[in-house]
Scaffold this motif. Structure first.
Motif, short mmCIF file in Angstrom:
data_model
loop_
_atom_site.label_atom_id
_atom_site.label_comp_id
_atom_site.label_asym_id
_atom_site.label_seq_id
_atom_site.Cartn_x
_atom_site.Cartn_y
_atom_site.Cartn_z
N LEU B 91 -38.72 -22.69 10.14
CA LEU B 91 -38.93 -23.44 11.36
C LEU B 91 -39.63 -24.78 11.11
O LEU B 91 -39.40 -25.76 11.81
N GLU B 160 -34.04 -20.65 17.01
CA GLU B 160 -35.44 -20.96 16.66
C GLU B 160 -36.39 -19.87 17.13
O GLU B 160 -37.37 -19.55 16.46
N ILE B 164 -39.39 -17.96 14.93
CA ILE B 164 -40.82 -17.78 15.23
C ILE B 164 -41.22 -16.34 14.95
O ILE B 164 -42.28 -16.07 14.39
N ASP B 167 -39.52 -10.40 16.86
CA ASP B 167 -39.80 -9.75 18.14
C ASP B 167 -39.94 -10.76 19.27
O ASP B 167 -40.04 -10.39 20.43
N ILE B 230 -41.75 -22.21 22.95
CA ILE B 230 -41.07 -20.92 23.13
C ILE B 230 -42.11 -19.82 23.27
O ILE B 230 -42.94 -19.64 22.39
#
Lengths: 672, 382
Positions: B91, B160, B164, B167, B230
């Motif tokens: 990321l 994306e 991160i 889950d 996010i």
């Protein structure tokens, strides 16, 4: 229109009004406006909240209007019932005509009416009947031939399902409303109206709630909540009902085995789940399952949902430090969260009211500087970033409690269990407030190398014990003399100052010293004198610690930076404890977490009907808007062929279609 | 005669009208779906597998029905795949890899979408005022580009979220920021369909205004509130229902927004303002009706899906929650609009005014409820 021979009766007028569209539209408008009220005014709150918010007059007025539960008030349900009646009558009124029209081909349409249609054209020459039939069939029309004296007609139609859409959509509304009424609490409201059901307003143990506030397990439809602690069971749920609540008996017993809660790394909840066992009262059959949000369990037509969670009354263990007797060793105190117990300290009676035990306290510990100071590049950088770095920290378990004195005055405390680390030093953090509306004010008590409060408490006891001041002052004076900070003549006076300052500090901490300065010292000298006081306190505190240790038979404290910092923190904490409005400091030592799960149980037999109605509604809308009903006529007479076309929707597609059919017909005529 | 019946059969059955490109497109979508199932099938539950199959069928159908979709959708997918390739599973590369930093990371893509929508609005107005066919074509091209950037951005954001944390990953329709991007996309795409269908590019000047307003909100939300971050899904949102409920709802909102802007245009034409430059009132009226009809259908479906989801998540299919109640109000509003038009045969100014008013009701249901009212459906706050 021919005037009817007899005047229409009142019944017919009412029928006409109820089944009319203006009435239906009026109802839709009223429902829409009434619905707004219920979204603006928060519904189904406890009644005292409303009384507090609106005052007695408006509270009573709104109660009379049923505004606290608009959607179940008599008048709102009446409007809904009218909508059902109106829609039903609309179907009754228009249905037969629509059915007739769906069946008919209008092959008897007069030549004039065909000619007057918007899409109508005349072609010279007669088309072959067979060929025209084949063409129209290929175009998807169903046909009916008609004979006329001067020729023939071929009437075709397609898209009759459009009318079917009307039936689907309108019957759907009635079906949905009936399903909704089945699940509504209408029987309950009627019961309350006739006094067979009386909501309970007192806070009673479940078993003592009288029969007229209980609903049998045969009740067709309900929606209630119950909170169950781990390893506990429930066989009833509670229904909110206006001023009070009702008890709904269940056909089974729900036992909570374990409640699970998971968090994401940023502290947002990730999973709530309850391991439950449902035991049927009649057969004893057991069903074990895990209920999660979005994954209810359905037993006997009763759906069990994960609705909320909380502390279920956890056993707690404290070390209680008596602040009025600082030399005393701490005693062990036990309690249970969410419970109240009496407490007797130093001859005074208190009620210790424990609040919720929170095992995780994830907090954001200050982030980036906010907007104004950031450059454009930084802003662009942030705007690109879908994952922001956050300084999150789990502060560990905490317990809140209220200490209520004999006069009923309460102070609320929030104590953390785990040490809070800052720059290598450890502290115990405790918050306090006297008004629920205020934020907590925190104090930090320094912890020693054993992560214990003992050293701080020893320091505090020495600071507050005047019998030790001579010894302390002697040691401080000797050290000052040895370091040549004071002259030999000054030593006596200096030691007296130390004793005096210690005594002042013991009375009320830094605040007492400040108060003295404000009262006795000229304004321009205050800062200077204050600085001296602080210096002396800071200089003497290692000796306070040493004397305290000596009294306890312990070696003197090391003279390093960390110890000095501990001692200064100890001064601050001792001063702050003067404002601590409790005779005890309760240090949370241990707990055994018992969680509770809030379950919602519902039985809604109307659901199937509502879903069926919804499906019909969607089918109806698709048929009405996306199936075009088209009728077509080919009429041959006197060597001419007329093509006419009509539809219930006029749009550009229809023009194009007509042009296409007209062209085809011309070809057919030529071909013949 | 046999000959005759074959020559004038200008409307052959649907499947006979499909060209090679249609079949190639279908094959592409199908292989993508099969690949997805083959690779990620073990992570999907039965419902999600069903949604995958349904999406494949729906996308093929959409491509066959609206030919432009056949290149738009694969192109957006390709751009997203390029972004995914550039990430190399890290990321952090969003700030270092040139292609990601300035073009393809989800946020860059969405910022490009915002910029292009603004430009398109400007050009639509210039085209309208100067009666320029060329400028209009450029404006339409910009709208298409913005839509590609937006959809690719959404796809990349989806990816994306999994970078991160496995889950945390979820479809990007879970908060107010994400649905605003979705709103811009759906409104623009539906408009592009009508623009081509009715050969009326001048409508763009009005429709793109509402898209630009949404873009303005996105920018404020990003730069002032950092709402583009996010977030993981709270338990109530962890459901496959979200994948169908939210997009269906936004087709409804988008369509109602288009209808309202066409209502404005129609009212202007009726007053003689810009009348010579805009399409005739009848055309605007027809497109407005079509938009409301399709919006009403999808809004109905979305509300029903929402009710079914509520039955799973909140314990009842209808709790008179503010969001539910306002959805009902919106539904009643457009139901009444359609009745008046279809049964009473109203046309023109009253209905145009009503469609404009409808946008305010819809906006309140969409935003106002989140801002002013509290309830169960509190998934986006300002």
């Amino acid at each position: 229109m021919t005037p009817s021979r007899r005047q229409p009766g009142l019944a017919y007028k009412v029928y006409e009004l109820l089944s009319s569209m203006r009435f239906a539209i009026g109802l839709l408008t009223i429902i829409a406006i009434a619905s707004v009220i219920g979204t603006v005014l928060k519904q189904n709150e406890p009644y005292p909240n409303y009384a507090f918010e609106f005052g007695q007059f408006w509270f009573t007025a709104f109660e009379w209007l049923g505004l606290y539960d608009v959607y179940h008030s008599g008048w709102f349900l009446t409007i809904l019932a009218f909508l059902v009646v109106s829609t039903s009558l609309c179907i009754v009124r228009n249905g037969p005509g629509f059915l007739r029209e769906m069946k008919s081909f209008r092959e008897k349409a007069s030549d004039t009416s065909l000619e007057l249609m918007k899409h109508s054209t005349l072609v010279a020459g007669e088309v072959d009947r067979e060929a025209a039939g084949r063409y129209l069939t290929a175009q998807g029309f169903r046909l009916r031939p008609g004979e006329r004296e001067d020729g023939w007609v071929l009437a075709g139609k397609k898209g009759a399902a459009n009318k079917l859409g009307y039936f689907f959509a309108h019957i759907a509304l009635v079906v949905i409303c009936i399903g909704g009424l089945m699940d509504g609490n209408l029987p309950l409201k009627l019961g309350e109206l006739f006094g067979t059901v009386v909501p309970e307003t007192r806070d009673l143990p479940q078993s003592q709630i009288p029969a007229h506030s209980r609903l049998g397990s045969g009740n067709l439809s309900f929606r209630g909540n119950v909170t169950i602690g781990e390893s506990r069971s429930a066989d009833v749920v509670f229904l909110n009902s206006g001023k009070g609540y009702l008890v709904q008996e269940l056909p089974f017993i729900v036992t909570l085995k374990k409640f699970h809660v998971d968090y994401y790394s940023n502290g947002m909840p990730k999973l709530f789940a309850s391991d439950i066992v449902v035991t049927d009262k009649a057969t004893g059959k057991e069903t074990a399952a895990t209920v999660k949000v979005n994954h209810p369990l359905v037993v006997d037509g009763v759906a069990i949902y994960q609705a909320s969670f909380g502390d279920g009354g956890s056993p707690l263990e404290f070390k209680a430090w008596n602040l009025a007797a600082p030399q005393a060793q701490p005693v062990k105190l036990e309690g249970t969260s969410l419970a109240t117990q009496p407490l007797r300290v130093n001859g005074q009676s208190y009620a210790l009211e424990f609040g919720e035990l929170r095992v995780f306290n994830i907090e954001e510990m200050g982030g980036k500087p906010q907007s104004a100071s950031r450059s454009l590049a930084e802003r662009m950088h942030d705007a690109r970033e879908v994952k922001q770095e956050k300084n999150l920290k789990n502060l560990g378990p905490s317990i809140t409690f209220k200490l209520r004195d004999a006069q009923g005055q309460a102070t609320e405390f929030q104590h953390y269990m785990a040490p809070f680390q800052e720059e290598g030093a450890s502290y115990l953090v405790a918050g306090m407030r006297s008004q629920v509306s205020e934020p907590f004010q925190y104090l930090r008590l320094p912890l020693d190398a054993d992560q214990s409060l003992a050293t701080f408490m020893r320091l505090r006891s020495a600071l507050l014990d005047p019998s030790l001041y001579d010894e302390i002052a002697r040691r401080t004076g000797a050290r000052a003399r040895a370091g040549n900070a004071i002259s030999a003549q000054m030593q006596g006076e200096f030691e007296n100052s130390v004793k005096w300052i210690l005594a002042r500090f013991a009375q009320g901490g830094f605040v007492a010293l400040e108060k003295f300065l404000d009262e006795r010292v000229p304004k321009e000298k205050r800062a200077e004198v204050a600085q001296t006081y602080v210096k002396i306190l800071q200089g003497t505190v290692p000796d306070v610690m040493a004397v305290a240790n000596a009294r306890a038979g312990l070696p003197p404290p090391p003279s390093d930076k960390a110890t000095y910092r501990f001692l200064l923190d100890g001064l601050v904490a001792t001063s702050a404890l003067n404002d601590y409005r409790a005779p005890l400091f309760l240090q949370l030592e241990g707990f055994q977490q018992v969680q509770a799960s809030g379950l919602q149980l519902t039985r809604s037999p109307g659901k199937t009907l509502v879903y069926l109605g919804s499906l019909m509604l969607v089918i109806g809308i698709i048929l009405m808007f996306y199936i075009r009903e088209v009728r077509i006529w080919i009429r041959v007479r006197n060597g001419e062929t007329r093509l006419a076309l009509t539809s219930n929707r006029h749009n550009r597609d229809l023009d194009a279609d007509f042009a296409r059919h007209a062209k085809a017909l011309q070809q057919l005529v030529r071909g013949a | 005669m046999e000959l005759a019946s074959t020559t004038f059969d200008p409307k052959p059955p649907f499947y006979r009208q499909l060209r090679l490109t249609d079949w190639l497109y279908a094959l592409l979508v199908l292989s993508a779906a099969v690949f997805t199932f083959y690779r990620y099938g073990s992570y999907l539950d039965g419902y999600e597998a069903g949604i995958l199959a349904g999406s494949a069928i729906g996308l093929i159908g959409l491509g066959w029905f609206w030919k432009a979709w056949r290149w738009y959708f694969p192109l957006s997918g390709l751009v997203a795949l390029a972004a995914i390739g550039l990430y190399q599973g890290d990321l952090g590369r969003a700030q270092t890899a040139f292609g990601l930093k300035y073009l393809l990371s989800s946020q860059s893509s969405i910022m490009w979408m915002c910029t292009l929508f603004f430009l398109a609005t400007l050009l639509y107005w210039m085209a309208l005022l100067q009666r320029s066919e060329l400028l209009g074509r450029i404006a339409a091209g910009l709208t298409w580009s913005a839509s590609v950037a937006g959809l690719a951005g959404m796809f990349t954001r989806w990816y994306e979220s999994y970078l991160i944390g496995p889950d945390i990953g979820h479809i990007p329709v879970s908060n107010l920021y994400e649905v605003f991007v979705l709103f811009c996309l759906i409104t623009a795409l539906m408009y592009l369909y009508y623009e081509a269908r009715f050969a009326a590019r001048q409508m763009g000047a009005f429709v793109l205004l509402v898209v630009s307003a949404a873009v303005g909100f996105i920018l404020w939300y990003t730069f002032d509130r950092q709402a583009h971050e996010i977030q993981p899904l709270i338990p109530a949102l962890q459901s496959w229902w979200m994948k169908i409920h939210v997009p269906a709802n936004f087709i409804g909102y988008g369509a109602f927004a288009i209808a309202a802007m066409l209502g404005v245009a129609e009212l202007m034409v009726m007053r003689g303002w810009l009348a010579s430059r805009l399409p005739p009132a009848e055309v605007l009226d027809e497109v407005m009706y079509k938009a409301i009809a399709v919006g009403f259908l999808f809004f109905t479906i979305a509300t029903i899906l929402g009710a079914m989801w509520a039955a799973d998540a909140w314990g009842g299919y209808w709790s008179w929650d503010p969001k539910e109640t306002w959805a009902l109000i919106v539904w009643l509003n457009y139901a009444a609009w359609l009745h008046i038009r279809l049964v009473k045969g109203w046309r023109g100014a009253p209905l145009a005014w009503w469609a404009v008013g409808g946008l305010f009701v819809t906006s309140f249901a969409f935003l106002g409820v989140n801002m002013f009212l509290s309830g169960l459906h509190s998934y986006g706050t300002l």
